[in-house]
Design a protein around this motif. Structure first.
Motif, PDB file in Angstrom:
ATOM      1  N   ALA A  39      16.276   9.844  54.488  1.00  0.00           N
ATOM      2  CA  ALA A  39      17.257  10.762  53.906  1.00  0.00           C
ATOM      3  C   ALA A  39      17.068  10.911  52.402  1.00  0.00           C
ATOM      4  N   GLN A  40      16.281  10.027  51.802  1.00  0.00           N
ATOM      5  CA  GLN A  40      16.007  10.145  50.365  1.00  0.00           C
ATOM      6  C   GLN A  40      15.012  11.249  50.060  1.00  0.00           C
ATOM      7  N   GLY A  41      14.482  11.889  51.115  1.00  0.00           N
ATOM      8  CA  GLY A  41      13.713  13.097  50.926  1.00  0.00           C
ATOM      9  C   GLY A  41      12.216  12.896  50.888  1.00  0.00           C
ATOM     10  N   PRO A  42      11.487  13.931  50.463  1.00  0.00           N
ATOM     11  CA  PRO A  42      10.022  13.866  50.425  1.00  0.00           C
ATOM     12  C   PRO A  42       9.486  12.750  49.531  1.00  0.00           C
ATOM     13  N   GLY A  43      10.267  12.341  48.528  1.00  0.00           N
ATOM     14  CA  GLY A  43       9.814  11.243  47.672  1.00  0.00           C
ATOM     15  C   GLY A  43       9.596   9.966  48.462  1.00  0.00           C
ATOM     16  N   TYR A  44      10.491   9.704  49.410  1.00  0.00           N
ATOM     17  CA  TYR A  44      10.303   8.510  50.248  1.00  0.00           C
ATOM     18  C   TYR A  44       9.119   8.698  51.187  1.00  0.00           C
ATOM     19  N   ALA A  45       8.913   9.920  51.689  1.00  0.00           N
ATOM     20  CA  ALA A  45       7.749  10.179  52.548  1.00  0.00           C
ATOM     21  C   ALA A  45       6.452   9.932  51.781  1.00  0.00           C
ATOM     22  N   LEU A  46       6.423  10.321  50.497  1.00  0.00           N
ATOM     23  CA  LEU A  46       5.239  10.047  49.684  1.00  0.00           C
ATOM     24  C   LEU A  46       5.027   8.546  49.532  1.00  0.00           C
ATOM     25  N   TYR A  47       6.105   7.806  49.312  1.00  0.00           N
ATOM     26  CA  TYR A  47       5.981   6.349  49.238  1.00  0.00           C
ATOM     27  C   TYR A  47       5.389   5.790  50.531  1.00  0.00           C
ATOM     28  N   ALA A  48       5.872   6.272  51.674  1.00  0.00           N
ATOM     29  CA  ALA A  48       5.394   5.758  52.960  1.00  0.00           C
ATOM     30  C   ALA A  48       3.900   6.001  53.124  1.00  0.00           C
ATOM     31  N   VAL A  49       3.430   7.173  52.691  1.00  0.00           N
ATOM     32  CA  VAL A  49       2.008   7.499  52.804  1.00  0.00           C
ATOM     33  C   VAL A  49       1.182   6.601  51.892  1.00  0.00           C
ATOM     34  N   LEU A  50       1.589   6.486  50.626  1.00  0.00           N
ATOM     35  CA  LEU A  50       0.822   5.667  49.682  1.00  0.00           C
ATOM     36  C   LEU A  50       0.872   4.188  50.058  1.00  0.00           C
ATOM     37  N   ASP A  51       1.996   3.746  50.598  1.00  0.00           N
ATOM     38  CA  ASP A  51       2.098   2.349  51.033  1.00  0.00           C
ATOM     39  C   ASP A  51       1.118   2.076  52.176  1.00  0.00           C
ATOM     40  N   ALA A  52       0.988   3.030  53.098  1.00  0.00           N
ATOM     41  CA  ALA A  52       0.035   2.862  54.201  1.00  0.00           C
ATOM     42  C   ALA A  52      -1.396   2.840  53.676  1.00  0.00           C
ATOM     43  N   ILE A  53      -1.688   3.668  52.673  1.00  0.00           N
ATOM     44  CA  ILE A  53      -3.041   3.693  52.102  1.00  0.00           C
ATOM     45  C   ILE A  53      -3.366   2.358  51.442  1.00  0.00           C
ATOM     46  N   VAL A  54      -2.441   1.844  50.636  1.00  0.00           N
ATOM     47  CA  VAL A  54      -2.687   0.577  49.930  1.00  0.00           C
ATOM     48  C   VAL A  54      -2.779  -0.575  50.924  1.00  0.00           C
ATOM     49  N   ASP A  55      -1.891  -0.606  51.902  1.00  0.00           N
ATOM     50  CA  ASP A  55      -1.937  -1.683  52.902  1.00  0.00           C
ATOM     51  C   ASP A  55      -3.226  -1.633  53.718  1.00  0.00           C
ATOM     52  N   PRO A  88      13.487  10.320  43.439  1.00  0.00           N
ATOM     53  CA  PRO A  88      14.848   9.837  43.129  1.00  0.00           C
ATOM     54  C   PRO A  88      14.805   8.400  42.588  1.00  0.00           C
ATOM     55  N   GLU A  89      15.811   8.054  41.835  1.00  0.00           N
ATOM     56  CA  GLU A  89      15.884   6.701  41.275  1.00  0.00           C
ATOM     57  C   GLU A  89      15.912   5.638  42.369  1.00  0.00           C
ATOM     58  N   THR A  90      16.505   5.981  43.513  1.00  0.00           N
ATOM     59  CA  THR A  90      16.594   4.997  44.596  1.00  0.00           C
ATOM     60  C   THR A  90      15.234   4.707  45.237  1.00  0.00           C
ATOM     61  N   VAL A  91      14.247   5.600  45.018  1.00  0.00           N
ATOM     62  CA  VAL A  91      12.923   5.420  45.614  1.00  0.00           C
ATOM     63  C   VAL A  91      11.975   4.688  44.668  1.00  0.00           C
ATOM     64  N   ARG A  92      12.280   4.666  43.385  1.00  0.00           N
ATOM     65  CA  ARG A  92      11.368   4.071  42.406  1.00  0.00           C
ATOM     66  C   ARG A  92      11.061   2.599  42.681  1.00  0.00           C
ATOM     67  N   PRO A  93      12.019   1.797  43.113  1.00  0.00           N
ATOM     68  CA  PRO A  93      11.662   0.395  43.428  1.00  0.00           C
ATOM     69  C   PRO A  93      10.596   0.272  44.516  1.00  0.00           C
ATOM     70  N   TYR A  94      10.565   1.244  45.437  1.00  0.00           N
ATOM     71  CA  TYR A  94       9.548   1.202  46.483  1.00  0.00           C
ATOM     72  C   TYR A  94       8.158   1.437  45.890  1.00  0.00           C
ATOM     73  N   PHE A  95       8.060   2.375  44.951  1.00  0.00           N
ATOM     74  CA  PHE A  95       6.775   2.609  44.298  1.00  0.00           C
ATOM     75  C   PHE A  95       6.368   1.399  43.441  1.00  0.00           C
ATOM     76  N   ASP A 145       6.978  -1.640  44.242  1.00  0.00           N
ATOM     77  CA  ASP A 145       6.458  -2.608  45.203  1.00  0.00           C
ATOM     78  C   ASP A 145       5.031  -2.251  45.615  1.00  0.00           C
ATOM     79  N   VAL A 146       4.762  -0.963  45.872  1.00  0.00           N
ATOM     80  CA  VAL A 146       3.405  -0.547  46.232  1.00  0.00           C
ATOM     81  C   VAL A 146       2.446  -0.799  45.073  1.00  0.00           C
ATOM     82  N   ASN A 147       2.906  -0.527  43.854  1.00  0.00           N
ATOM     83  CA  ASN A 147       2.059  -0.763  42.682  1.00  0.00           C
ATOM     84  C   ASN A 147       1.720  -2.242  42.547  1.00  0.00           C
ATOM     85  N   ASP A 148       2.676  -3.101  42.864  1.00  0.00           N
ATOM     86  CA  ASP A 148       2.413  -4.540  42.823  1.00  0.00           C
ATOM     87  C   ASP A 148       1.349  -4.915  43.853  1.00  0.00           C
ATOM     88  N   HIS A 149       1.427  -4.336  45.048  1.00  0.00           N
ATOM     89  CA  HIS A 149       0.400  -4.588  46.068  1.00  0.00           C
ATOM     90  C   HIS A 149      -0.962  -4.107  45.593  1.00  0.00           C
TER      91      HIS A 149
END
Length: 335
Positions: free
Chosen positions: A146-162, A228-235, A237-241
């Motif tokens: 529900a946080q929108g396309p920003g969260y979808a982008l996080y999900a894609v980049l997280d899968a790439i990094v993982d 959104p600000e609520t999605v930034r912590p997810y990025f 986390d991915v950056n830390d990985h």
């Protein structure tokens, strides 16, 4: 939308998915590509489109439906881009390199992402893994989606990094096996060849991971219209990985470099040992050769030849010299 654009559907070649969601994160269902612009005009909707190696006509349709910048579309068409993030008006263009293990080698691909306020469009090239599992996981968590396309982008980049981590773990296990081969009694050229191949693939992996860190750092801090600000912590986390993977890649490249140096050094040492042994046996053979050559000269006046004890004395003297030289070479560890 103009009527002269081919009307691809979600089942058309190159189209993996074309899904609409409401702002609560609930999946509304698949939609036709021709209906994307109409869906985007509807309030509280966003669209997630996935393409795989699309043709020019399909990219042209996406450019018209999403009003994409022609330079970004040109990059998505040509691929072979470095990881980067660029702002084009009301959309972000993100490029990430992907890697997948295929047998004994690593294949690299690319994923290009167009991100808007109410859409995300992914374009895959090469051996990039699909994102259907990513979408399924996101759909199972509608509160996050529900946080929108920003969260979808996080999900894609997280899968790439993982996706980089299993490759590193395989390399670590393979390096442990190669270490035993390096110190084996019988040196094999294939060992050094595989070490070089791993070094080359890790260099390519580093070129995929290192620039991605800057992309993630920007998404963590900038572009509030899309993230959104609520999605930034997810990025974050991915950056830390990504940072940890980059550190692991650098450490493994150093280990591989050291292993290659050790392998070459051991080969050089083995060659030196062979040369030392050959030189030692040559010296041992030189003693009787010298003596027999000396007394084999055709001179008449060699008084020692007329003595009855001369022949056995020469044999004893030769054996003593050879024995003494052998003992000295053995003590010096040349034999």
């Amino acid at each position: 939308m103009s009527t002269d654009t081919p009307a691809h559907t979600a089942a058309a070649p190159g189209v993996v998915a074309c899904v609409a969601y409401d702002r609560s994160g609930q999946r509304l269902g698949d939609i036709a590509l021709a209906a994307i612009s109409d869906t985007l005009r509807a309030p509280e909707r966003f669209v997630w489109v996935g393409l795989y190696e699309p043709d020019d006509a399909l990219l042209a349709q996406m450019q018209e439906e999403f009003t994409l910048h022609p330079l970004a579309v040109e990059d998505a068409r040509n691929a072979h881009q470095r990881p980067k993030i660029e702002l084009y008006g009301e959309s972000l263009f993100v490029v990430a390199r992907t890697a997948a293990r295929e047998g004994s080698r690593v294949s690299f691909g690319e994923t290009h992402v167009f991100l808007g306020a109410n859409y995300i469009l992914t374009v895959r090239h090469g051996s990039a893994p699909g994102y259907a599992p990513v979408r399924r996981v996101a759909e199972q968590n509608p509160v996050l989606l529900a946080q929108g396309p920003g969260y979808a982008l996080y999900a894609v980049l997280d899968a790439i990094v993982d996706g980089f981590m299993p490759i590193l773990e395989t390399y670590q296990a393979e390096l442990e096996d190669l270490e035993s081969a390096i110190f084996a009694a019988q040196w094999k050229r294939s060992t050094l060849r595989r070490l070089y191949g791993m070094q080359r693939e890790l260099t390519r992996l580093r070129l995929a991971v290192a620039p991605l860190q800057d992309v993630l750092a920007q998404l963590e801090r900038l572009h509030p219209a899309f993230i959104p600000e609520t999605v930034r912590p997810y990025f974050r986390d991915v950056n830390d990985h990504a940072n940890r993977i980059n550190d692991a890649v650098n450490a493994m490249r150093e280990m591989l470099g050291a292993a290659m140096n050790v392998s070459v050094s051991l080969v050089t040492l083995n060659q030196n040992e062979v040369v030392k042994r050959l030189a030692s046996w040559a010296a041992l053979l030189a003693v009787p050769t010298l003596l027999t050559g000396w007394f084999g000269m055709n001179f008449r006046h060699m008084p020692e030849l007329d003595q009855p004890w001369a022949y056995p004395a020469l044999i004893v003297f030769t054996l003593m010299l050879c024995g003494g030289l052998y003992w000295w070479l053995k003590r010096a560890r040349w034999l």
